[in-house]
Design an enzyme around this catalytic site. Structure first.
Site, PDB file in Angstrom:
ATOM      1  N   GLN A 104       0.860  -1.195   0.000  1.00 42.44           N
ATOM      2  CA  GLN A 104       0.000   0.000   0.000  1.00 42.44           C
ATOM      3  C   GLN A 104       0.894   1.242   0.000  1.00 42.44           C
ATOM      4  O   GLN A 104       0.414   2.364  -0.080  1.00 42.44           O
ATOM      5  CB  GLN A 104      -0.882   0.024   1.247  1.00 42.44           C
ATOM      6  N   ASN A 105       2.201   1.032   0.142  1.00 44.35           N
ATOM      7  CA  ASN A 105       3.137   2.146   0.302  1.00 44.35           C
ATOM      8  C   ASN A 105       3.517   2.758  -1.044  1.00 44.35           C
ATOM      9  O   ASN A 105       3.540   2.081  -2.061  1.00 44.35           O
ATOM     10  CB  ASN A 105       4.397   1.686   1.045  1.00 44.35           C
ATOM     11  N   HIS A 124      -1.374   1.590  -4.221  1.00 42.46           N
ATOM     12  CA  HIS A 124      -1.755   2.999  -4.066  1.00 42.46           C
ATOM     13  C   HIS A 124      -0.836   3.929  -4.845  1.00 42.46           C
ATOM     14  O   HIS A 124      -0.720   5.112  -4.531  1.00 42.46           O
ATOM     15  CB  HIS A 124      -1.768   3.370  -2.572  1.00 42.46           C
ATOM     16  N   CYS A 158      -1.039  20.175 -17.245  1.00 40.84           N
ATOM     17  CA  CYS A 158      -0.421  19.368 -18.293  1.00 40.84           C
ATOM     18  C   CYS A 158      -0.026  20.212 -19.511  1.00 40.84           C
ATOM     19  O   CYS A 158      -0.872  20.948 -20.050  1.00 40.84           O
ATOM     20  CB  CYS A 158      -1.418  18.282 -18.724  1.00 40.84           C
TER      21      CYS A 158
END
Ligand code: APR
Ligand code: ZN
Length: 263
Positions: A104-105, A124, A158
């Site tokens: 999840q890091n 994630h 962008c």
């Protein structure tokens, strides 16, 4: 440390053929990166309700807040070095029996520690890149943050389509990368040993991985400082600091392996 639990976990590790390791922020706190829900963690410094994907999309002032939050948390991640728990996961991969390392890091410490990129599933996302939320273009993080510093920009857009740029992590309310998530669950269901390190197991859908593994017949090991809602389903709970616990587990595993090799 509970030595009986450690010996049981080491025997499970020796006997496992298809291992999945699943990590949360607790594996990186000993590397100087705060976790989210421990006292003094990130959610005691920032309000997660202000940092959702929907808020980011809704107004420039939330995009500004998100970039401030993201740039404040980045330096400890950029400078952090893997700790003994990360090294233990590399050693598990070197046994040749690691199916997947699901994390999840977003700090990239498993990569820095030496785990193979093709084994790592970053549910994630990652702080190491920036993406456009409209056209999905991606850049190495520094390319955008250096430009922001050079031109005094607080909220970047962008250059291709004018869409909002955000670090390539998954915010609350943002969908997880479907292919990464799907493969993570396939591996969880196929493994015979699922080791969770440093997670409170409160964020869905990642927190369902251990139970899915159990349904697939896997044994479950948890290495964590605090209790989680899933402790009751774990075959072994190794309570303590991830660095110490995982170091002790690998030492015990090497002892058992030595016995096997000596036969
Ligand atoms: N050793 C072992 N366990 C630790 C250590 C340590 N040194 N430090 C903290 N822990 C444990 C805590 O007891 C806690 O149970 O790690 C867990 C960390 O839980 P969280 O802070 O909730 O982190 P995590 O489970 O990874 O959160 C999941 O929530 O906010 C989102 O996107 C964010 O990926 C994150 C997700
Ligand atoms: Zn774009």
């Amino acid at each position: 440390m509970d030595t009986d639990a450690l010996k049981t976990a080491a025997r499970m590790l020796r006997d496992a053929r298809r291992i999945v390791v699943f990590t949360g922020a607790g594996i990186s706190t000993e590397s100087g990166i705060p976790d989210f829900r421990s006292p003094g963690g990130i959610w005691s410094q920032y309000n997660p309700d202000d940092l959702t994907y929907q808020k980011f999309r809704s107004h420039e002032r939330y995009r500004k807040l998100y970039w401030e939050y993201d740039r404040a948390r980045y330096p400890p991640m950029r400078d952090a070095m893997p700790n003994a728990a990360h090294q233990a996961v590399v050693e598990i991969e070197k046994t040749g029996r690691l199916l997947a390392l699901i994390t999840q890091n977003i700090d990239g410490l498993h990569l820095k520690a030496g785990n193979s990129p093709d084994k790592i599933y970053e549910l994630h996302g990652t702080v190491r890149e920036v993406t456009c939320l409209d056209c999905n273009a991606r850049w190495p993080r520094e390319e955008i943050t250096d430009m922001m510093d050079r031109e005094g920009i607080e909220v970047p857009h962008c250059p291709h389509c004018g869409g909002p740029l955000k670090c390539a992590t998954i915010a609350f309310g943002q969908s997880l990368p479907a292919d990464v998530l799907q493969e993570a669950f396939v591996h969880a269901r196929a493994c015979d040993l699922f080791i969770t390190i440093g997670s409170s197991l409160v964020v869905q859908p990642a927190c369902f991985l251990p139970l899915d593994a159990k349904r697939g017949g896997a044994s479950l090991i948890l290495a964590n400082l605090d209790a989680t809602p899933y402790d009751q389903y774990m075959d072994v709970v190794l309570k303590g600091k991830a660095g110490e616990v995982m170091d002790a587990l690998m030492k015990q595993h090497r002892l058992l392996q030595g016995e096997v090799d000596a036969r």
